[in-house]
Enzyme design. Structure first.
Site, PDB file in Angstrom:
ATOM      1  N   ARG A 245       0.825  -1.202   0.000  1.00 15.75           N
ATOM      2  CA  ARG A 245       0.000   0.000   0.000  1.00 15.75           C
ATOM      3  C   ARG A 245       0.869   1.266   0.000  1.00 15.75           C
ATOM      4  O   ARG A 245       0.526   2.286  -0.586  1.00 15.75           O
ATOM      5  CB  ARG A 245      -0.924  -0.007   1.215  1.00 15.75           C
ATOM      6  CG  ARG A 245      -2.061  -1.021   1.098  1.00 15.75           C
ATOM      7  CD  ARG A 245      -2.989  -0.973   2.299  1.00 15.75           C
ATOM      8  NE  ARG A 245      -4.143  -1.820   2.102  1.00 15.75           N
ATOM      9  CZ  ARG A 245      -4.199  -3.103   2.419  1.00 15.75           C
ATOM     10  NH1 ARG A 245      -3.149  -3.687   2.947  1.00 15.75           N
ATOM     11  NH2 ARG A 245      -5.291  -3.814   2.208  1.00 15.75           N
TER      12      ARG A 245
ATOM     13  N   ASN B 244      -6.021   3.832  -0.953  1.00 16.51           N
ATOM     14  CA  ASN B 244      -4.792   3.450  -0.238  1.00 16.51           C
ATOM     15  C   ASN B 244      -3.562   4.194  -0.736  1.00 16.51           C
ATOM     16  O   ASN B 244      -3.527   4.619  -1.888  1.00 16.51           O
ATOM     17  CB  ASN B 244      -4.563   1.937  -0.388  1.00 16.51           C
ATOM     18  CG  ASN B 244      -5.476   1.135   0.522  1.00 16.51           C
ATOM     19  OD1 ASN B 244      -5.653   1.482   1.683  1.00 16.51           O
ATOM     20  ND2 ASN B 244      -6.066   0.085  -0.009  1.00 16.51           N
TER      21      ASN B 244
ATOM     22  N   ARG C  21     -12.747  -8.950   9.130  1.00 20.83           N
ATOM     23  CA  ARG C  21     -12.186 -10.260   8.772  1.00 20.83           C
ATOM     24  C   ARG C  21     -11.760 -11.021  10.023  1.00 20.83           C
ATOM     25  O   ARG C  21     -11.934 -12.246  10.116  1.00 20.83           O
ATOM     26  CB  ARG C  21     -10.987 -10.078   7.844  1.00 20.83           C
ATOM     27  CG  ARG C  21     -11.348  -9.590   6.448  1.00 20.83           C
ATOM     28  CD  ARG C  21     -10.100  -9.286   5.648  1.00 20.83           C
ATOM     29  NE  ARG C  21     -10.417  -8.851   4.293  1.00 20.83           N
ATOM     30  CZ  ARG C  21      -9.778  -7.890   3.648  1.00 20.83           C
ATOM     31  NH1 ARG C  21      -8.785  -7.242   4.234  1.00 20.83           N
ATOM     32  NH2 ARG C  21     -10.132  -7.570   2.413  1.00 20.83           N
TER      33      ARG C  21
ATOM     34  N   HIS D 190      -3.364   0.283   8.213  1.00 26.15           N
ATOM     35  CA  HIS D 190      -4.060  -0.636   7.317  1.00 26.15           C
ATOM     36  C   HIS D 190      -3.017  -1.122   6.318  1.00 26.15           C
ATOM     37  O   HIS D 190      -2.865  -0.593   5.222  1.00 26.15           O
ATOM     38  CB  HIS D 190      -5.204   0.078   6.595  1.00 26.15           C
ATOM     39  CG  HIS D 190      -5.877  -0.778   5.558  1.00 26.15           C
ATOM     40  ND1 HIS D 190      -6.359  -2.034   5.822  1.00 26.15           N
ATOM     41  CD2 HIS D 190      -6.142  -0.555   4.245  1.00 26.15           C
ATOM     42  CE1 HIS D 190      -6.895  -2.541   4.734  1.00 26.15           C
ATOM     43  NE2 HIS D 190      -6.767  -1.665   3.755  1.00 26.15           N
TER      44      HIS D 190
END
Length: 329
Positions: A93, A125, A156, A180
């Site tokens: 990312r 991102n 998740r 993230h």
């Protein structure tokens, strides 16, 4: 004197896979009266608007979908930014940063002036870095700028832990925090099933091998999906729609989202109360010594990337200024 506002609107900047999926989710789960799509690719924009409007004619949704420009978006209740260079297979990312920062800068230039009541939700991102720079570029208060962060990673996590403990996912209370991306971590010490600590539910199964397996699953899920189908859209589209609902309904839901952490000098995901003003307040979470070290390590890495990006942006500005002066000679 301005009249009463008769409708709520969500603008989606970028109507590729994620933006279109988000718009479709907002039609199926109507929380606003109008969805405004903005994209520089005019043929794609018009096609998405026509296709999405076809989904509203069944009569179950009163949501109107229309094409708009950046000025329109800047006056919406929520602006969701999904626009950005697409992540390539195997690409981290953070390697997307340079391209997406320039896209972000052009978006805010075109949207200016932005309504002082608008809430910005970053999805593109690397979301934590873009959220950090969006604070500065938008001119909005800190609380009105947030990113989806580790919301999907945490979903998740709840999903896989629900399978392991044989309960419903909404009975799992556990968070992925930090970036993230690669340096994210799971707050195992506070994870619970209902009111029962996870360690009491799993017992000896909750060993280091188990933790590494679960962390690897949550961290690598997006990469494996991208490798197989080229993008992720459904999960993040649903997560973004949920955050929009928390905002417009002022639901005061506690979720891990990316927002500015003054003591860490960057944006990353921590639990926060999300409502009509964006980040209503941070929600403290007790971390053990290892988790605190992971958080600080994550912040250190993000600050390094931010500093590098700021130098690059400053160099670009100097080059632009020099070229303009050269033209005038």
């Amino acid at each position: 004197m301005a009249g009463p506002k008769l409708k709520t609107s969500i603008a989606i900047v970028g109507c590729g896979d994620v933006g279109a999926t988000l718009a479709y989710t907002l039609i199926l789960q109507p929380i606003c009266s109008e969805v405004i799509l903005v994209d520089p690719k005019k043929e794609l924009l018009e096609a998405q608007v026509r296709d999405l409007n076809d989904a509203t004619y069944r009569g179950g949704s009163g949501v109107k979908v229309r094409a708009g420009n950046h000025k329109d978006a800047g006056q919406a209740d929520i602006v969701v930014i999904t626009a950005g260079a697409k992540q390539k297979t195997g690409e981290s990312r953070l390697s997307l940063l340079s391209r997406n920062l320039h896209i972000l800068s052009s978006i805010f230039s075109a949207m200016s002036p932005i309504s002082p009541h608008t809430i910005l939700l970053l999805v593109a991102n690397p979301v934590d870095i873009l959220t950090y720079f969006a604070r500065k570029l938008s001119g909005l208060p800190e609380s009105q700028v947030l990113g989806t962060g580790t919301s999907l990673d945490s979903a998740r996590l709840r999903g896989i832990l629900a399978q392991k403990t044989e309960v419903a996912p909404n009975s799992i209370d556990a968070y992925v925090l930090g970036e993230h991306g690669d340096s994210q971590f799971i707050a195992w010490s506070s994870a619970s099933v209902g009111t029962t600590p996870l360690k009491l539910v799993l017992g000896e199964k909750l060993d280091e091998e188990f933790k590494v397996e679960i962390a690897s699953h949550t961290r690598g899920a997006a990469g494996s999906i991208i490798a197989a189908k080229g993008c992720t859209a459904y999960g993040i589209g649903n997560i973004a729609a949920s955050i929009c609902k928390y905002i417009l309904f002022d639901s005061r839901s506690v979720r891990p989202v990316s927002f500015y952490q003054p003591e860490l000098g960057c944006c990353l995901s921590m639990p926060a109360v999300v409502g009509r003003k964006g980040i209503v307040k941070p929600m403290p979470i007790e971390l053990d010594e290892h988790e605190q070290a992971e958080l600080e390590k994550c912040a250190y890495g993000l600050r390094g990337v931010i500093e590098g990006a700021e130098k690059e942006l400053a160099a670009d500005e100097e080059l632009k200024k020099a070229l303009e002066e050269d033209k005038g000679v």
